[in-house]
Design a protein around this motif. Structure first.
Motif, short mmCIF file in Angstrom:
data_model
loop_
_atom_site.label_atom_id
_atom_site.label_comp_id
_atom_site.label_asym_id
_atom_site.label_seq_id
_atom_site.Cartn_x
_atom_site.Cartn_y
_atom_site.Cartn_z
N ARG A 1 71.79 32.27 58.28
CA ARG A 1 71.97 31.52 59.51
C ARG A 1 71.43 30.10 59.38
NH1 ARG A 1 69.85 35.34 63.56
NH2 ARG A 1 71.11 36.70 62.28
N ALA A 2 70.33 29.92 58.67
CA ALA A 2 69.74 28.58 58.55
C ALA A 2 69.44 28.30 57.08
CB ALA A 2 68.47 28.49 59.38
N PRO A 3 70.46 27.97 56.30
CA PRO A 3 70.21 27.78 54.86
C PRO A 3 69.31 26.60 54.54
CG PRO A 3 72.42 27.14 55.43
CD PRO A 3 71.86 27.78 56.64
N TRP A 4 69.33 25.58 55.43
CA TRP A 4 68.50 24.40 55.13
C TRP A 4 67.03 24.73 55.19
CZ3 TRP A 4 71.17 21.33 52.56
CH2 TRP A 4 72.52 21.16 52.82
N VAL A 5 66.68 25.68 56.06
CA VAL A 5 65.27 26.09 56.12
C VAL A 5 64.85 26.72 54.79
CG1 VAL A 5 63.64 27.56 57.31
CG2 VAL A 5 65.40 26.39 58.60
N GLY A 6 65.71 27.59 54.26
CA GLY A 6 65.39 28.23 52.98
C GLY A 6 65.31 27.24 51.85
N LEU A 7 66.27 26.31 51.83
CA LEU A 7 66.25 25.29 50.77
C LEU A 7 65.01 24.41 50.90
CD1 LEU A 7 69.96 24.16 50.49
CD2 LEU A 7 68.66 25.60 48.95
N GLY A 8 64.65 24.08 52.14
CA GLY A 8 63.46 23.27 52.35
C GLY A 8 62.20 23.98 51.89
N ILE A 9 62.12 25.29 52.17
CA ILE A 9 60.94 26.03 51.73
C ILE A 9 60.89 26.08 50.21
CG2 ILE A 9 59.85 28.30 51.74
CD1 ILE A 9 60.85 28.67 54.56
N GLY A 10 62.06 26.28 49.57
CA GLY A 10 62.10 26.28 48.11
C GLY A 10 61.68 24.93 47.55
N GLY A 11 62.15 23.84 48.16
CA GLY A 11 61.75 22.51 47.70
C GLY A 11 60.27 22.27 47.89
N LEU A 12 59.72 22.76 49.00
CA LEU A 12 58.28 22.61 49.23
C LEU A 12 57.48 23.36 48.18
CD1 LEU A 12 57.63 22.88 53.08
CD2 LEU A 12 57.17 20.98 51.55
N VAL A 13 57.94 24.58 47.85
CA VAL A 13 57.24 25.36 46.83
C VAL A 13 57.23 24.63 45.50
CG1 VAL A 13 57.38 27.46 45.45
CG2 VAL A 13 57.60 27.59 47.91
N PHE A 14 58.41 24.09 45.13
CA PHE A 14 58.48 23.37 43.86
C PHE A 14 57.62 22.11 43.89
CE2 PHE A 14 60.48 20.03 41.25
CZ PHE A 14 60.14 20.57 40.02
N GLY A 15 57.66 21.39 45.03
CA GLY A 15 56.86 20.18 45.12
C GLY A 15 55.37 20.47 45.01
N ALA A 16 54.92 21.53 45.70
CA ALA A 16 53.49 21.87 45.63
C ALA A 16 53.10 22.26 44.21
CB ALA A 16 53.21 23.02 46.60
N LEU A 17 53.93 23.08 43.56
CA LEU A 17 53.62 23.51 42.19
C LEU A 17 53.62 22.32 41.24
CD1 LEU A 17 55.60 26.85 41.89
CD2 LEU A 17 53.15 26.56 41.92
N ALA A 18 54.61 21.42 41.40
CA ALA A 18 54.70 20.27 40.48
C ALA A 18 53.51 19.35 40.65
CB ALA A 18 56.00 19.52 40.74
N VAL A 19 53.10 19.09 41.91
CA VAL A 19 51.93 18.23 42.12
C VAL A 19 50.69 18.88 41.51
CG1 VAL A 19 50.40 17.37 43.92
CG2 VAL A 19 52.86 17.06 44.13
#
Lengths: 221, 103
Positions: free
Chosen positions: A87-105
């Motif tokens: 129903r809300a794919p952008w939320v899932g993509l955003g959470i995935g991007g946040l996870v990657f950003g946190a791990l990369a930092v």
């Protein structure tokens, strides 16, 4: 960064992205096998020959084929143009991007980036299969036994879960005589009754036709 | 030689891709594929740390990955069997249409 690593990384990431966005599920399974093969080559490049070959055997060989079989067994009649995303794919993509950003930092700010690129004492070391087997049979023998038990349990459990509900409790022939669901539709998607929840309604109807017999058997099992 | 943190970044990217796929797609098998990708990203981390660690001759990280692959294979088999059983019951593999536990 060596070019071979860059190539394998791009292959793996592209396979993963294509697997999770593919329109046809079977294509997705094949892309996933490509991503697994890229990971196996990365393991080989890191000097873990045994793990790389196990990865090819288990993932490219077994898990990908298992996924293809599951896709074929659950192939639905709906068109491939059906809604693929939630129903809300952008939320899932955003959470995935946040996870990657946190791990990369976290990775880029850690002491790992200051470590020497390749430890000198391990350049000539490579783990032969004999070493791995000796270690498995001496230091990690308890874990080896445990994983054997786990795989046996998974084998039996998977077969039992995937069995038909009527067949699981050993009453298939009687059920087959009394209700059309028992024998006609075994292991295969049936054309559903018009306007009815197919399997649960059918089972309930079959049980009503069979009288108290089926109920008692289900309760006893 | 490729430095350690490139492997860690690649593993983080694979984990994020699998996570986003598992969150956004509706088909249960694709969700399982995303979970498998996350497991593989963790395995890549373990192998990289084993190789660049202080004692690679101890083989600990590598054997950890071997056992993790075994557990992941068992998980995939049972998960796909569950998906097939749920599909037989509800006639749909879409995870957001499977709303009730009552059979």
């Amino acid at each position: 960064m060596r070019p071979i690593f860059l190539f394998l990384a791009i292959l793996t990431v592209a396979g993963a992205v294509a697997a999770l966005t593919a329109r046809q599920l079977v294509h997705g399974a094949l892309y996933l096998a490509g991503a697994f093969a890229g990971l196996a080559l990365l393991y080989l490049g890191l000097g873990a020959q045994f793990v790389g070959l196990v990865q090819i055997l288990v993932y490219v060989g077994a898990v990908a084929i298992l996924i293809v079989f599951a896709i074929l067994l659950t192939r639905s009649s709906e068109s491939p143009q059906a809604q693929r995303w939630g129903r809300a794919p952008w939320v899932g993509l955003g959470i995935g991007g946040l996870v990657f950003g946190a791990l990369a930092v976290a990775i880029l700010n850690s002491a790992v980036t200051q470590s020497p690129p390749w430890p000198a004492h391990s350049v000539t070391m490579d783990a032969t299969v004999a070493q791995v087997g000796r270690s498995l049979m001496t230091d990690h023998v308890v874990a080896l036994e445990a994983i054997g038990l786990l795989l046996t349990a998974a084998l039996i459990g998977g077969a039992l879960i995937a069995l038909d509900e009527g067949r699981r409790f050993g009453g298939a022939p009687e059920l087959g005589e009394n209700s059309p669901d028992g024998t006609v539709t075994r292991g295969m998607p049936e054309p559903s009754h018009p306007g009815a929840l197919p399997r649960s309604e059918g089972d309930r109807g079959g049980g009503a036709h069979a009288g108290g017999h089926g109920e008692a058997r289900g309760g006893g099992a | 030689m490729t430095a350690l943190h490139y492997y860690l970044l690649l593993a983080a990217l694979l984990f994020a891709i699998g996570f986003a796929g598992a969150l956004t797609r509706r088909h249960a098998i694709v969700v399982l594929m995303g979970i498998e990708l996350m497991l593989n990203a963790a395995n890549l981390n373990l192998i990289a740390f084993w190789r660049y660690g202080p004692q690679p001759e101890a083989l600990t990280g590598m054997l950890f990955v071997v056992f993790a692959i075994g557990v992941a294979a068992a998980e995939a088999a049972v998960g796909l069997a569950l998906i097939i059983a749920v599909y037989r019951h509800y006639r749909t593999p879409q995870v957001d249409e499977i709303r009730e536990l009552k059979g």
